[in-house]
Scaffold this active site. Structure first.
Site, PDB file in Angstrom:
ATOM      1  N   CYS A 275       1.047  -0.878   0.087  1.00 47.27           N
ATOM      2  CA  CYS A 275       0.250   0.150   0.039  1.00 47.27           C
ATOM      3  C   CYS A 275       1.212   1.391   0.485  1.00 47.27           C
ATOM      4  O   CYS A 275       0.595   2.506  -0.973  1.00 47.27           O
ATOM      5  CB  CYS A 275      -0.735  -0.266   1.114  1.00 47.27           C
ATOM      6  N   HIS A 323      -2.624   1.531   6.693  1.00 46.20           N
ATOM      7  CA  HIS A 323      -2.998   1.182   5.571  1.00 46.20           C
ATOM      8  C   HIS A 323      -3.251   2.278   5.027  1.00 46.20           C
ATOM      9  O   HIS A 323      -3.557   3.124   5.293  1.00 46.20           O
ATOM     10  CB  HIS A 323      -4.693   0.279   5.042  1.00 46.20           C
ATOM     11  N   HIS A 335      -5.417   1.937  -4.605  1.00 44.30           N
ATOM     12  CA  HIS A 335      -4.867   1.147  -3.430  1.00 44.30           C
ATOM     13  C   HIS A 335      -4.474  -0.086  -3.679  1.00 44.30           C
ATOM     14  O   HIS A 335      -5.500  -0.679  -4.746  1.00 44.30           O
ATOM     15  CB  HIS A 335      -5.824   1.268  -2.257  1.00 44.30           C
TER      16      HIS A 335
END
Length: 361
Positions: A275, A323, A335
């Site tokens: 990520c 994240h 993402h």
């Protein structure tokens, strides 16, 4: 994972370091500090469900992948720190090479001065005046001699300073190598934990029948849709009217061009990403170097009110900031989700939002 950038660089500089730094006298080297222990993970050792309760399975998978994300952030942080440490060690090695060359030159000058004094027999100036056939020439040479003596004293002083600098650099380099070793061990511990978490998750998923996997995927989609709907119903998107900056547009274009590429922990492209690897590389492509991990992106980039969010801004998720995605407009984000999935577009509110940061603030 393949060899790190730092690992390759460290191998290249080790010989230089050994010759130019460790050669400094009177410097001792302590044993490396022990690596930090990996965080405990109850989910990694928990037993698989005895029955196919898909909601329980989904929760267990969520926890396993979350723990893997935590370990991935630790790995990425150690990797980034290692690269910086390597750069410092390389700089020290180069500096010490220059100091060694300077020291050799100064010692040559000092030796030449000593040989010149030997040729005069070491006689004091008064004795040389008495023995000289040409007193006027001697007086001229005496002034030169005094200048030479002062220059010799300066050379000796420079030699002492250069030696002290070498010794100082050796002590600093010793500390840098200890830190590098600690970071290497931290990376190894994180890698072990990531591998264990993902293997446990894959084992759990492998026990599901095809139909159960489809139902599990449906549960995931439903949960994400429910979260996104609640976020949209809050009215927040109506207040988001920010336009992307030029750099933000470039970052979004880069991120969108990676759609379909697989998530791989620790990866920064070009064929796969995690990520924060995706967001950091997207902004690098836009001409802005940002920190590597989602936690550091949260800690060090400028925080923005959600109503002021614009495409290119980074959305940080979960309380531990494990994240990150990139906002692309209209309530959506791009993402790299987790192992087993690929870079994709999803609702910006489909996960618990911690906050928003702006790389080009």
């Amino acid at each position: 994972m393949g060899p790190s950038k730092c690992g390759i660089l460290t191998t290249a500089v080790t010989v230089v370091y050994t010759v130019s730094v460790l050669a400094a006298p009177n410097v001792t080297f302590a044993s490396p500090a022990p690596a930090p222990a990996p965080p405990p993970s109850a989910s990694a050792s928990s037993s698989l469900p005895q029955r196919t309760d898909l909601k329980a399975v989904r929760e267990q998978l969520r926890q396993l992948y979350h723990d893997a994300a935590v370990a991935t952030e630790a790995y990425n942080a150690a990797e980034e720190a290692s690269e910086k440490q390597c750069a410092r060690i390389v700089a020290l090695a180069k500096e010490n090479i220059k100091l060694q060359e300077k020291l050799a030159y100064l010692k040559g000058q000092a030796g030449a001065a000593a040989r010149a004094q030997y040729r005069t027999g070491g006689l004091p100036p008064e004795a040389q005046l008495v023995l000289s056939d040409d007193p006027e020439m001697f007086l001229d040479s005496t002034a030169t001699l005094y200048q030479g003596e002062r220059a010799t004293q300066g050379v000796i002083g420079e030699i002492a300073r250069a030696q002290k600098e070498l010794e100082r650099n050796a002590r600093v380099a010793s500390a840098q190598w200890q830190k590098l070793e600690a970071q290497r061990k931290a990376k190894a511990a994180a890698e072990k934990l990531i591998t264990r978490q993902i293997a446990t998750a894959e084992k759990l998923e492998s026990k599901l029948e095809k139909e159960e996997k489809e139902r599990l995927a449906k549960l995931d989609r439903e949960a994400e849709l429910m979260a996104q709907t609640a976020w949209l119903n809050s009215g927040i998107v109506k207040d988001i009217k920010g336009q992307a900056s030029e750099a933000g547009e470039r970052a979004v274009r880069f991120a969108m061009a990676q759609l379909g590429k697989p998530y791989v922990w620790g990866a920064e492209g070009p064929d796969s990403y995690d990520c924060s690897g995706l967001t950091s590389q997207a902004w690098a492509a836009a001409g802005r170097s940002i920190v590597r991990t989602s936690q550091e992106q949260w800690n060090r980039l400028k925080r923005i009110d959600m109503k002021d969010m614009r495409p290119g801004d980074l959305i940080i998720y979960f309380k531990d900031a494990t994240h990150v995605s990139m906002y692309i407009g209209d309530g959506m984000m791009v993402h790299a989700p987790r192992p087993g999935r690929a870079v994709t577009v999803a609702g910006a509110g489909s996960m618990p939002i911690l906050g928003v940061v702006r790389p080009d603030a």
